[in-house]
Scaffold this motif. Sequence first.
Motif, PDB file in Angstrom:
ATOM      1  N   PHE A 113       5.703  -2.837   3.229  1.00 23.38           N
ATOM      2  CA  PHE A 113       4.653  -2.704   2.215  1.00 23.38           C
ATOM      3  C   PHE A 113       5.138  -1.837   1.055  1.00 23.38           C
ATOM      4  CE2 PHE A 113       1.097  -0.140   0.524  1.00 23.38           C
ATOM      5  CZ  PHE A 113       0.343  -1.156  -0.054  1.00 23.38           C
ATOM      6  N   GLN A 114       5.804  -0.735   1.373  1.00 15.83           N
ATOM      7  CA  GLN A 114       6.252   0.166   0.320  1.00 15.83           C
ATOM      8  C   GLN A 114       7.391  -0.442  -0.498  1.00 15.83           C
ATOM      9  OE1 GLN A 114       6.369   3.853   2.994  1.00 15.83           O
ATOM     10  NE2 GLN A 114       5.408   4.642   1.141  1.00 15.83           N
ATOM     11  N   MET A 115       8.177  -1.299   0.120  1.00 12.00           N
ATOM     12  CA  MET A 115       9.213  -2.003  -0.641  1.00 12.00           C
ATOM     13  C   MET A 115       8.575  -2.958  -1.646  1.00 12.00           C
ATOM     14  SD  MET A 115      12.084  -2.808   2.282  1.00 12.00           S
ATOM     15  CE  MET A 115      13.069  -3.804   1.161  1.00 12.00           C
ATOM     16  N   GLU A 116       7.460  -3.570  -1.260  1.00 18.80           N
ATOM     17  CA  GLU A 116       6.755  -4.479  -2.169  1.00 18.80           C
ATOM     18  C   GLU A 116       5.991  -3.715  -3.247  1.00 18.80           C
ATOM     19  OE1 GLU A 116       4.279  -7.240  -0.105  1.00 18.80           O
ATOM     20  OE2 GLU A 116       5.823  -7.765   1.366  1.00 18.80           O
ATOM     21  N   HIS A 117       5.648  -2.460  -2.949  1.00 20.43           N
ATOM     22  CA  HIS A 117       4.878  -1.639  -3.894  1.00 20.43           C
ATOM     23  C   HIS A 117       5.552  -0.268  -4.026  1.00 20.43           C
ATOM     24  CE1 HIS A 117       1.606  -4.595  -3.738  1.00 20.43           C
ATOM     25  NE2 HIS A 117       1.861  -4.657  -2.456  1.00 20.43           N
ATOM     26  N   PRO A 118       6.735  -0.222  -4.655  1.00 22.27           N
ATOM     27  CA  PRO A 118       7.522   1.013  -4.698  1.00 22.27           C
ATOM     28  C   PRO A 118       6.843   2.158  -5.445  1.00 22.27           C
ATOM     29  CG  PRO A 118       8.430  -0.657  -6.167  1.00 22.27           C
ATOM     30  CD  PRO A 118       7.397  -1.344  -5.346  1.00 22.27           C
ATOM     31  N   SER A 119       5.871   1.859  -6.302  1.00 20.16           N
ATOM     32  CA  SER A 119       5.213   2.928  -7.051  1.00 20.16           C
ATOM     33  C   SER A 119       4.064   3.550  -6.273  1.00 20.16           C
ATOM     34  CB  SER A 119       4.675   2.373  -8.386  1.00 20.16           C
ATOM     35  OG  SER A 119       3.681   1.392  -8.145  1.00 20.16           O
ATOM     36  N   LEU A 120       3.811   3.037  -5.068  1.00 22.15           N
ATOM     37  CA  LEU A 120       2.668   3.487  -4.285  1.00 22.15           C
ATOM     38  C   LEU A 120       3.140   4.229  -3.041  1.00 22.15           C
ATOM     39  CD1 LEU A 120      -0.442   3.260  -4.366  1.00 22.15           C
ATOM     40  CD2 LEU A 120      -0.248   1.222  -2.953  1.00 22.15           C
ATOM     41  N   ALA A 121       2.725   5.494  -2.926  1.00 23.70           N
ATOM     42  CA  ALA A 121       3.024   6.279  -1.726  1.00 23.70           C
ATOM     43  C   ALA A 121       1.918   6.056  -0.704  1.00 23.70           C
ATOM     44  CB  ALA A 121       3.136   7.758  -2.073  1.00 23.70           C
ATOM     45  N   VAL A 122       2.256   6.239   0.572  1.00 22.81           N
ATOM     46  CA  VAL A 122       1.298   6.024   1.654  1.00 22.81           C
ATOM     47  C   VAL A 122       1.113   7.300   2.444  1.00 22.81           C
ATOM     48  CG1 VAL A 122       0.817   4.767   3.782  1.00 22.81           C
ATOM     49  CG2 VAL A 122       1.820   3.561   1.844  1.00 22.81           C
ATOM     50  N   ARG A 123      -0.139   7.641   2.674  1.00 28.79           N
ATOM     51  CA  ARG A 123      -0.479   8.782   3.528  1.00 28.79           C
ATOM     52  C   ARG A 123      -1.289   8.239   4.706  1.00 28.79           C
ATOM     53  NH1 ARG A 123      -3.292  12.425   0.082  1.00 28.79           N
ATOM     54  NH2 ARG A 123      -1.233  13.151  -0.560  1.00 28.79           N
ATOM     55  N   LEU A 124      -0.832   8.502   5.933  1.00 25.44           N
ATOM     56  CA  LEU A 124      -1.465   7.958   7.124  1.00 25.44           C
ATOM     57  C   LEU A 124      -2.242   9.043   7.856  1.00 25.44           C
ATOM     58  CD1 LEU A 124      -1.399   5.094   8.372  1.00 25.44           C
ATOM     59  CD2 LEU A 124       0.355   5.935   9.941  1.00 25.44           C
ATOM     60  N   GLN A 125      -3.491   8.744   8.179  1.00 25.68           N
ATOM     61  CA  GLN A 125      -4.318   9.625   8.998  1.00 25.68           C
ATOM     62  C   GLN A 125      -4.574   8.916  10.319  1.00 25.68           C
ATOM     63  OE1 GLN A 125      -7.842  10.142   6.657  1.00 25.68           O
ATOM     64  NE2 GLN A 125      -6.906  11.568   5.210  1.00 25.68           N
ATOM     65  N   SER A 126      -4.000   9.432  11.400  1.00 24.62           N
ATOM     66  CA  SER A 126      -4.151   8.809  12.712  1.00 24.62           C
ATOM     67  C   SER A 126      -5.237   9.545  13.484  1.00 24.62           C
ATOM     68  CB  SER A 126      -2.823   8.869  13.472  1.00 24.62           C
ATOM     69  OG  SER A 126      -2.938   8.297  14.749  1.00 24.62           O
ATOM     70  N   THR A 127      -6.381   8.896  13.653  1.00 20.30           N
ATOM     71  CA  THR A 127      -7.523   9.544  14.294  1.00 20.30           C
ATOM     72  C   THR A 127      -8.466   8.513  14.885  1.00 20.30           C
ATOM     73  OG1 THR A 127      -9.470  10.944  13.904  1.00 20.30           O
ATOM     74  CG2 THR A 127      -8.695   9.622  12.063  1.00 20.30           C
ATOM     75  N   ARG A 128      -9.178   8.908  15.933  1.00 21.44           N
ATOM     76  CA  ARG A 128     -10.199   8.031  16.509  1.00 21.44           C
ATOM     77  C   ARG A 128     -11.515   8.135  15.747  1.00 21.44           C
ATOM     78  NH1 ARG A 128     -10.266   8.667  23.041  1.00 21.44           N
ATOM     79  NH2 ARG A 128      -8.211   7.824  23.543  1.00 21.44           N
ATOM     80  N   ASP A 129     -11.698   9.209  15.018  1.00 25.11           N
ATOM     81  CA  ASP A 129     -12.972   9.446  14.338  1.00 25.11           C
ATOM     82  C   ASP A 129     -13.166   8.454  13.199  1.00 25.11           C
ATOM     83  OD1 ASP A 129     -13.413  11.595  16.010  1.00 25.11           O
ATOM     84  OD2 ASP A 129     -12.468  13.019  14.628  1.00 25.11           O
ATOM     85  N   MET A 130     -14.377   7.922  13.114  1.00 25.91           N
ATOM     86  CA  MET A 130     -14.699   7.002  12.029  1.00 25.91           C
ATOM     87  C   MET A 130     -14.667   7.745  10.698  1.00 25.91           C
ATOM     88  SD  MET A 130     -15.292   3.975  11.150  1.00 25.91           S
ATOM     89  CE  MET A 130     -15.747   3.203   9.607  1.00 25.91           C
ATOM     90  N   VAL A 131     -13.980   7.211   9.730  1.00 27.85           N
ATOM     91  CA  VAL A 131     -13.852   7.869   8.434  1.00 27.85           C
ATOM     92  C   VAL A 131     -15.190   7.837   7.692  1.00 27.85           C
ATOM     93  CG1 VAL A 131     -13.048   5.752   7.319  1.00 27.85           C
ATOM     94  CG2 VAL A 131     -12.509   7.951   6.294  1.00 27.85           C
ATOM     95  N   ASP A 132     -15.528   8.958   7.070  1.00 28.32           N
ATOM     96  CA  ASP A 132     -16.695   9.043   6.198  1.00 28.32           C
ATOM     97  C   ASP A 132     -16.176   8.999   4.764  1.00 28.32           C
ATOM     98  OD1 ASP A 132     -18.892   9.658   4.685  1.00 28.32           O
ATOM     99  OD2 ASP A 132     -19.512  11.398   5.867  1.00 28.32           O
ATOM    100  N   PHE A 133     -16.260   7.818   4.148  1.00 27.82           N
ATOM    101  CA  PHE A 133     -15.672   7.646   2.827  1.00 27.82           C
ATOM    102  C   PHE A 133     -16.336   8.520   1.772  1.00 27.82           C
ATOM    103  CE2 PHE A 133     -14.496   3.601   4.880  1.00 27.82           C
ATOM    104  CZ  PHE A 133     -13.131   3.601   4.624  1.00 27.82           C
ATOM    105  N   ALA A 134     -17.573   8.943   2.033  1.00 26.51           N
ATOM    106  CA  ALA A 134     -18.266   9.786   1.066  1.00 26.51           C
ATOM    107  C   ALA A 134     -17.755  11.219   1.097  1.00 26.51           C
ATOM    108  CB  ALA A 134     -19.769   9.777   1.350  1.00 26.51           C
ATOM    109  N   GLN A 135     -17.126  11.618   2.221  1.00 21.57           N
ATOM    110  CA  GLN A 135     -16.738  13.008   2.383  1.00 21.57           C
ATOM    111  C   GLN A 135     -15.236  13.211   2.565  1.00 21.57           C
ATOM    112  OE1 GLN A 135     -18.997  15.450   2.044  1.00 21.57           O
ATOM    113  NE2 GLN A 135     -20.438  13.800   1.599  1.00 21.57           N
TER     114      GLN A 135
END
Length: 295
Positions: A113-135
């Motif tokens: 994915f990063q080779m296809e989008h070299p200008s985009l960095a990726v940050r991974l959050q590995s968690t079971r908790d459902m993400v709250d996009f508002a917070q």
Amino acid sequence: MKLPPLAAIRVFEAAARHGSFTKAAEELGMTQAAVSYQIKVLEERVATPLFLRMPRQVVLTEVGARLAPATTEAFEILQAAFAATRESADGVLTISTIPTFAATWLVPRLGHFQMEHPSLAVRLQSTRDMVDFAQQEADVGIRTSKTPWPGLVCHKLFNSHFSPMLSPALAASVGGIKTPEDLLQLPVLDTGDPWWTIWFKLVGIENPQLIGDRRNRLGDQHLEGRAVLAGQGVGILTPFFFKPELEQGQLIQPFDVVGTDVHAYWLVYPESRRNVPKIRAFRDWLLGLIGEVNI
């Protein structure tokens, strides 16, 4: 525009989302009295109560229930607009994902994915908790659920399948696995996993007597997979996550019988961010790749 004070609307949105003045106060860094005051200001402006005050809780009135989704959507749109102003060609895509999907499937492919989008960095959050996009600072989430989540764009990736797996050495220790009953001679890593009962029922065995300590729990499936690879016992795993190990002969899936869980894996993100370029890029890449896999 004759709108009520923005501060009062913000307090109302938080209180409606949490169903609590106390939790809204904690989120916004205010006192509960200040929250109550702002709600009162808003109720005076709209000339009707928005909450029913109970002894230990607050409940939205009919008017409040109609108003709450619109206010939440409005703040999400504002959040997306300001986030878009921060994005540039060298943006960061934050992915919140359950650990097993991250460890067994996503991480080995993110480089492409990063080779296809070299200008985009990726940050991974590995968690079971459902993400709250508002917070939380997350762009997309990957989670399991029986049904889509209301208020989010949800793309179904694949159903949750499962089948017994073990190492070749462990299988050889009992002369090979020829019938499902042969599995009952070997230690099982998580005898309390309900998938075992479902799978054995599919092959005609009711109430299988599994060897193992019911107190044992390895938690995430990728951890159980590592224990299976080490020959510590038989695991019941999702073949999709262990295709390389199965193809290379490191793991054996002795039977083609595969159970299906009521849960599925989903890619999710807020409706208001559907057209954000980095989210669109990841969505198209992931769905295209999933579609190529023979699940």
